[in-house]
Design a protein around this motif. Structure first.
Motif, PDB file in Angstrom:
ATOM      1  N   ALA A  93      26.714 168.331  22.000  1.00 23.50           N
ATOM      2  CA  ALA A  93      26.774 167.150  21.138  1.00 23.50           C
ATOM      3  C   ALA A  93      28.038 166.349  21.410  1.00 23.50           C
ATOM      4  N   ILE A  94      29.130 167.058  21.684  1.00 23.25           N
ATOM      5  CA  ILE A  94      30.398 166.371  21.959  1.00 23.25           C
ATOM      6  C   ILE A  94      30.275 165.555  23.239  1.00 23.25           C
ATOM      7  N   LYS A  95      29.646 166.150  24.246  1.00 21.94           N
ATOM      8  CA  LYS A  95      29.460 165.436  25.515  1.00 21.94           C
ATOM      9  C   LYS A  95      28.655 164.158  25.265  1.00 21.94           C
ATOM     10  N   VAL A 138      27.279 162.890  13.854  1.00 24.44           N
ATOM     11  CA  VAL A 138      26.845 163.790  12.776  1.00 24.44           C
ATOM     12  C   VAL A 138      26.450 165.149  13.355  1.00 24.44           C
ATOM     13  N   LEU A 139      25.816 165.112  14.516  1.00 22.64           N
ATOM     14  CA  LEU A 139      25.413 166.344  15.196  1.00 22.64           C
ATOM     15  C   LEU A 139      26.635 167.195  15.540  1.00 22.64           C
ATOM     16  N   VAL A 140      27.695 166.536  15.972  1.00 27.70           N
ATOM     17  CA  VAL A 140      28.936 167.251  16.304  1.00 27.70           C
ATOM     18  C   VAL A 140      29.495 167.923  15.053  1.00 27.70           C
ATOM     19  N   ILE A 141      29.482 167.183  13.943  1.00 29.96           N
ATOM     20  CA  ILE A 141      30.043 167.710  12.690  1.00 29.96           C
ATOM     21  C   ILE A 141      29.240 168.910  12.206  1.00 29.96           C
ATOM     22  N   LYS A 142      27.924 168.848  12.430  1.00 35.04           N
ATOM     23  CA  LYS A 142      27.056 169.879  11.864  1.00 35.04           C
ATOM     24  C   LYS A 142      26.819 171.074  12.774  1.00 35.04           C
TER      25      LYS A 142
END
Lengths: 230, 232
Positions: B125-127, B112-116
């Protein structure tokens, strides 16, 4: 291996004396009369052994049975109840069981909200944090035992063990920080529950020493609430 | 169980947490009524049935409400004996499945963090999510010491953890399109891919697949709204 044979295998608990999560597990074992070996781990100086046993979360409690490792206190409690069915801790009614699991998750997820006040110095932020803790405690109070002695009924169960934090740790945190959070007038049910919980023989004879715990929390508070130094 | 079982699920169609529960109901062949909730305008019933969190999913069985997806699914498994047993009998295996099911929450929150997020925050966040997915794959491998099961074996022994994997990564192609991020593939996460491939063949699941374009549109708009409010 039969369940009976499995239940005779060696049990080991790795813990730290200040952890309410570890106590959930040792209380469960004692309530069921299961022998176990306890190994103290210094969580401020984690051993290679702990990191090996719990590589994902690197936390206590770690439960080892017949060489197999289980972590996460809620998961350990369910395993204990399934392996040693005497003095059951998990309710038999599926809905009551679901509610027990719901409250255990709630306490776990909201621990930050319950304990936030402890990490604040006196002032605006602390007042706000105390209010927040009380909001969450009010939810427990509203769903607290009314006619029965315990969350799980006439006898203590998994939900009560998971609420054990309220019985010994909250009061130590209050004393260490000089803040009162769980006032008796606002939280009569929780206060009654704490009294009843502390009277249960296994609980009465097994909990961290209050004075020692307060001293520990005082040190913790000093470590984590240092004023900024720039 | 009672003949007059009334099961209602309050959910949000794109939410993986709701999907977890829907898949459980579907693979076990439990008839239910579905109530779509507008999370910006929650129904009085939802607030009544989940007063503590005011969130979906909530299952209402003969008037009694249960919240928290994992709690709901264990309840479903204990109450209805039709279809696959979502948790095995062996206490140790159960503990392993519960552990990784619980870990899915961390994977989900990272995703969710990646999306936001965007830029540096998104890179971080991706890592994080990549590491967590890698760990999840390793964890799943531990549950299958004899190697990746065949599609047939997977469908015959569906556990709640498999349903979680499907709920969170079933739409991985839509996630890839919107984020340009390949989290799931046969090289890095062979077990997760096999799990999804097997489970989407289950008739009840196949019927309820969300169209790719609909998922892409949702993720795009969810991301846009989040980025907008982050800079507002």
């Amino acid at each position: 291996m039969s369940r009976k044979e499995r239940s005779m295998e060696e049990v080991k608990v790795i813990g730290f004396w200040t952890s309410p999560y570890v106590y959930r597990v040792t209380w469960a074992l004692k309530l069921k009369g299961v022998e176990y070996e306890y190994q103290e781990e210094d969580i401020w100086n984690k051993s290679d052994l702990l990191l090996q046993y719990n590589p994902v979360h690197k936390k206590v409690p770690v439960f080892v049975h017949g060489g197999k490792t289980i972590v996460e206190s809620g998961i350990i409690l369910e395993y204990i109840d399934e392996t040693w069915p005497q003095n059951p801790l998990v309710p038999t009614d599926p809905h009551a069981r679901a509610m027990a699991r719901f409250w255990i998750k709630f306490v776990g997820d909201k621990m930050r909200n319950f304990q936030g006040f402890f990490f604040k110095r006196a002032g605006e932020e602390q007042i706000k944090a105390v209010k927040e803790a009380q909001e969450y405690l009010k939810i427990l109070e509203d769903h607290g035992p009314e006619e029965k002695k315990f969350f799980d009924g006439d006898n203590i169960g998994m939900t009560d063990l998971s609420m054990g934090w309220l019985a010994f740790w909250l009061e130590a945190m209050e004393e260490a920080s000089g803040v009162q959070v769980l006032e008796a007038n606002s939280f009569p049910r929780l206060h009654a529950w704490i009294r009843n919980f502390k009277q249960v023989p296994v609980i009465k004879e097994n909990h961290p020493d209050h004075t020692r715990l307060v001293a520990y929390f005082k040190r913790l508070r000093e470590m984590f609430t240092k004023p900024a130094t720039t | 169980m009672a003949e007059q079982d009334k099961v209602i699920l309050h959910g949000m169609w794109a939410s993986p947490l709701t999907k977890r529960v829907e898949f459980a109901l579907k693979v076990k062949g439990i008839p239910y009524e579905y109530v779509e909730e507008d999370l910006s305008n929650k129904s009085p019933l939802l607030l009544k049935f989940n007063p503590v969190h005011k969130k979906v999913p909530v299952l209402v069985h003969n008037g009694k409400a249960i919240a928290e997806s994992l709690v709901i699914i264990e309840y479903i498994d204990e109450t209805w004996k039709t279809g696959p047993q979502l948790l095995p009998e062996d206490p140790y295996k159960r503990s392993q499945i519960r552990f990784w099911a619980s870990y899915m929450q961390q994977v989900f929150e990272s995703l969710v963090l990646v999306i936001k997020s965007s830029g540096e925050a998104q890179e971080k966040a991706i890592k994080e999510v990549s590491e967590k997915v890698k760990l999840l794959e390793t964890g799943l491998k531990g549950l299958f010491p004899d190697g990746i099961p065949s599609v047939d074996e997977f469908s015959k022994n569906v556990t709640l953890l498999d349903l979680f994997v499907l709920a969170h990564f079933g739409e991985y192609e839509a996630q890839e399109e919107v984020l340009g991020l390949k989290l799931i593939d046969t090289d890095k996460t062979p077990l997760i891919v096999s799990c999804i491939t097997a489970l989407i063949e289950i008739p009840a699941v196949k019927k309820s697949r969300i169209p790719h374009e609909k998922m892409v549109a949702f993720l795009k708009s969810y991301r846009e709204d989040a980025l907008k409010s982050a800079t507002a």
